[in-house]
Design an enzyme around this catalytic site. Structure first.
Site, mmCIF file in Angstrom:
data_model
loop_
_atom_site.group_PDB
_atom_site.id
_atom_site.type_symbol
_atom_site.label_atom_id
_atom_site.label_comp_id
_atom_site.label_asym_id
_atom_site.label_seq_id
_atom_site.Cartn_x
_atom_site.Cartn_y
_atom_site.Cartn_z
ATOM 1 C CG HIS A 1 -0.449 -0.244 2.604
ATOM 2 N ND1 HIS A 1 0.485 0.833 3.048
ATOM 3 C CD2 HIS A 1 -0.673 -1.075 3.725
ATOM 4 C CE1 HIS A 1 0.977 0.560 4.355
ATOM 5 N NE2 HIS A 1 0.229 -0.529 4.646
ATOM 6 C CG HIS B 1 3.913 -1.339 2.739
ATOM 7 N ND1 HIS B 1 2.738 -2.008 2.207
ATOM 8 C CD2 HIS B 1 3.969 -1.668 3.886
ATOM 9 C CE1 HIS B 1 2.235 -2.548 3.030
ATOM 10 N NE2 HIS B 1 3.006 -2.341 4.030
ATOM 11 C CB CYS C 1 -0.866 -8.008 18.820
ATOM 12 S SG CYS C 1 -1.651 -7.611 17.382
ATOM 13 C CB CYS D 1 1.858 -5.970 16.426
ATOM 14 S SG CYS D 1 0.739 -4.666 16.171
ATOM 15 C CB CYS E 1 -3.358 -5.258 19.613
ATOM 16 S SG CYS E 1 -2.380 -4.255 18.528
ATOM 17 C CG HIS F 1 -3.447 -5.562 14.282
ATOM 18 N ND1 HIS F 1 -2.273 -5.224 14.784
ATOM 19 C CD2 HIS F 1 -3.392 -5.726 13.091
ATOM 20 C CE1 HIS F 1 -1.305 -5.041 13.789
ATOM 21 N NE2 HIS F 1 -2.055 -5.466 12.605
ATOM 22 C CE LYS G 1 -5.598 1.648 11.829
ATOM 23 N NZ LYS G 1 -5.990 0.282 12.813
ATOM 24 C CE LYS H 1 -7.038 -7.029 2.868
ATOM 25 N NZ LYS H 1 -6.458 -8.266 3.268
HETATM 26 N N1 MSP Z 1 7.848 -6.478 8.612
HETATM 27 C C1 MSP Z 1 7.682 -5.317 9.446
HETATM 28 C C2 MSP Z 1 9.098 -4.565 9.741
HETATM 29 C C3 MSP Z 1 10.409 -5.251 9.688
HETATM 30 S S1 MSP Z 1 11.678 -4.552 9.452
HETATM 31 C C4 MSP Z 1 12.938 -5.395 10.080
HETATM 32 C C5 MSP Z 1 6.865 -4.406 9.285
HETATM 33 N N2 MSP Z 1 6.003 -4.385 7.921
HETATM 34 S S2 MSP Z 1 4.848 -3.673 7.621
HETATM 35 O O1 MSP Z 1 4.543 -4.094 6.436
HETATM 36 O O2 MSP Z 1 3.873 -3.787 8.396
HETATM 37 O O3 MSP Z 1 4.874 -2.115 7.539
HETATM 38 C C6 MSP Z 1 6.110 -1.641 6.924
HETATM 39 C C7 MSP Z 1 6.150 -0.125 7.061
HETATM 40 O O4 MSP Z 1 5.084 0.342 6.522
HETATM 41 C C8 MSP Z 1 6.331 0.260 8.403
HETATM 42 O O5 MSP Z 1 7.307 1.283 8.539
HETATM 43 C C9 MSP Z 1 5.257 1.141 8.672
HETATM 44 O O6 MSP Z 1 5.326 2.000 9.553
HETATM 45 C C10 MSP Z 1 4.896 1.436 7.499
HETATM 46 N N3 MSP Z 1 3.470 1.825 7.264
HETATM 47 C C11 MSP Z 1 2.128 1.025 7.517
HETATM 48 N N4 MSP Z 1 1.004 1.684 7.376
HETATM 49 C C12 MSP Z 1 1.465 2.972 7.187
HETATM 50 C C13 MSP Z 1 0.710 4.095 6.832
HETATM 51 N N5 MSP Z 1 -0.459 4.168 7.104
HETATM 52 N N6 MSP Z 1 1.135 5.156 6.908
HETATM 53 C C14 MSP Z 1 2.663 5.345 6.333
HETATM 54 N N7 MSP Z 1 3.360 4.263 6.546
HETATM 55 C C15 MSP Z 1 2.846 3.242 7.105
HETATM 56 O O7 MSP Z 1 6.246 -3.685 10.131
#
Ligand code: MSP
Length: 472
Positions: free
Chosen positions: A21, A24, A131, A134, A148, A151, A298, A301
């Site tokens: 998304h 990421h 959780c 997370c 959590c 979640h 927020k 999904k």
């Molecule tokens: N797999 C772990 C990270 C491990 S690093 C050794 C993880 N993955 S994640 O896919 O859930 O999230 C990855 C990144 O996306 C995180 O840095 C998180 O902050 C970012 N984001 C997830 N939702 C977000 C928003 N709504 N806005 C901006 N970034 C966000 O965590």
């Protein structure tokens, strides 16, 4: 110690329980821009940009099961979706690590073994809430209404099992002193303050293995347990440059980009693991960006408002998306995204701004001959702003101010109505400015920058199709 002009940058690695998304995409894009900037400064071979996917743990095993797939098969598919998304956004990473790569697994085990041999791991009983979303243990104060907060649709799980524990409490004193002595940097300042105050409140040891999760890397000295997914995931930043040929000299990372939700893992646990494993050089800077909401809500999904990178690239193109995402918020802050705002901004800044300036000036240049392009030094351009704590949204603003200034010049001088020498002189100024703009845009909008430089760097300037067609 790695040599002065080598630069190693990482993004978080993304869970493969779900598709990419904009959150990421934002982290990855920010890293790409910094990496491209550093390449411009010191050559491609001196930059190592690492991204990838985080593929183990209960959350992913459960997601795979829901799709009727084996975890690895499922991870292969979703990981590919991330790689595809990055390709569509023109992300120029040097390596895409997957934590299911046997080379990662092997070095992760070696590092853990070292921590064990150094006496920082002991056996104990873990009892408490977890959780799965997370992949994180929860304290009573983390929980809201017994769940959590991140979640709320999932049940927190109460667990009691034999685990291996990591002596974080003991190590946290060292970590705190390193942070306070600025042996590494946590940005923005707000995140630094949060971490320092949390460390001062006191820290407990953490469980770093799981008895009930089989989808993971086995603990090297006890095959009944797997390594806690967060621990081996953090180690990816170390394993990749150490299993790839000729990359170990890049260690340690110069900057690690993360989201603000995972700062504790990246500024305390990560460093404690490295210290415990006798790995001396710690990452230099950890920068946490903010969170996006979508139209004030927020992104989730269940609300059905998740924006995918593909959706944006289909509509705005790779460079359009890159521009809109990077200029959406000040790096480090939270921000709100909306497709309506995106389209308005695309039309204002890219179609009517940059795109229009380029085609307008190119048309007026027809038949004229210009002095050749001298590539500028970065110090003479707005790009130099970059050196000030990676405020690339600010740098981009400076570049776009230059675009506006060119437009103002065209209108004030009414260049289209000028003749002879006067016309030539004003156009030469504009051509020179556009060349600098093209040059500076390279890290941000690489395709567009290439087109502009191709079109404007010779002595004759061609008329080309519009860079950013207006959108409805
Ligand atoms: N797999 C772990 C990270 C491990 S690093 C050794 C993880 N993955 S994640 O896919 O859930 O999230 C990855 C990144 O996306 C995180 O840095 C998180 O902050 C970012 N984001 C997830 N939702 C977000 C928003 N709504 N806005 C901006 N970034 C966000 O965590």
């Amino acid at each position: 110690m790695h040599s002065m002009n080598k630069f190693y940058i990482t993004t978080t690695i993304y869970y493969v329980n779900d598709v990419p998304h904009v959150g990421h995409a934002y982290t990855t894009l920010a890293a790409d821009i910094i990496a491209r900037y550093k390449q411009l400064l010191s050559g491609k071979e001196n930059v190592f940009f690492l991204t990838g996917t985080d593929e183990h743990g209960a959350n992913i095993a459960q997601a795979a099961e829901k799709h009727g797939k084996k975890p690895k098969e499922f991870a292969d598919e979703v990981s590919q979706r991330f790689a595809d998304a990055w390709k569509s956004l023109n992300i120029n990473y040097d390596f895409f690590i997957r934590t299911t790569d046997p080379r990662h697994e092997k070095i992760a085990q070696q590092v853990l073994q070292r921590i064990y041999d150094n006496g920082y791991i002991y056996k104990g009983v873990y009892e408490g809430w977890y959780c799965v979303g997370c992949e994180k243990f929860l304290t009573e104060t983390d929980m809201v209404d017994g769940k959590c907060p991140l979640h709320p649709t999932r049940e927190a799980i109460y667990q009691k099992e034999n685990n291996y524990f990591f002596k974080l409490k003991e190590l946290s004193k060292k970590v705190l002193s390193k942070i306070e002595q600025h042996e590494y940097t946590i940005l923005p300042q707000e995140r630094y303050n949060e971490i320092v105050s949390r460390l001062k409140q006191g820290v407990e040891d953490i469980s770093i293995s799981r008895a009930g999760v089989s989808w993971g890397i086995p603990v090297p000295w006890d095959s009944n347990q797997t390594i806690y997914v967060w621990v081996e995931a953090l180690l990816n930043y170390y394993t990749a440059p150490h299993f790839l040929p000729n990359k170990s000299s890049f260690w340690p990372p110069d900057i690690q980009l993360i989201g603000k939700d995972i700062v504790w893992f990246h500024t305390v646990i990560w460093q404690a693991l490295l210290i415990a494993a006798d790995i001396k050089d710690l990452p230099k800077t950890i920068f946490a960006h903010g969170f996006f909401t979508i139209d004030g809500q927020k992104m989730s999904k269940s609300l059905g408002n998740v924006i995918s990178p593909k959706q944006l690239v289909d509509k705005y193109g790779a460079d359009g998306t890159r521009y809109l995402l990077i200029s959406a918020v000040q790096f480090g802050n939270d921000g709100d995204l909306s497709i309506m705002k995106f389209t308005a901004q695309y039309n204002a800044d890219l179609a009517n701004g940059l795109g229009n300036l380029i085609s307008r000036v190119a048309k007026m240049c027809e038949g004229l001959t210009f002095a050749p392009f001298k590539s500028p030094t970065i110090a003479d351009t707005p790009l130099i702003e970059f050196e000030k704590s990676f405020q690339f949204d600010v740098t981009l603003k400076f570049i776009f101010e230059k675009i506006k200034a060119c437009d103002v010049l065209v209108n004030e001088k009414q260049v289209w109505a000028l003749k002879g020498n006067e016309k030539q002189t004003v156009l030469q100024t504009l051509v020179d400015d556009i060349r600098v703009i093209g040059y500076c845009l390279q890290p941000f909008l690489p395709e567009t920058a290439d087109k502009i430089l191709k079109q404007f760097s010779g002595s004759k300037i061609s008329v080309e199709p519009s860079l950013f067609p207006r959108l409805k």
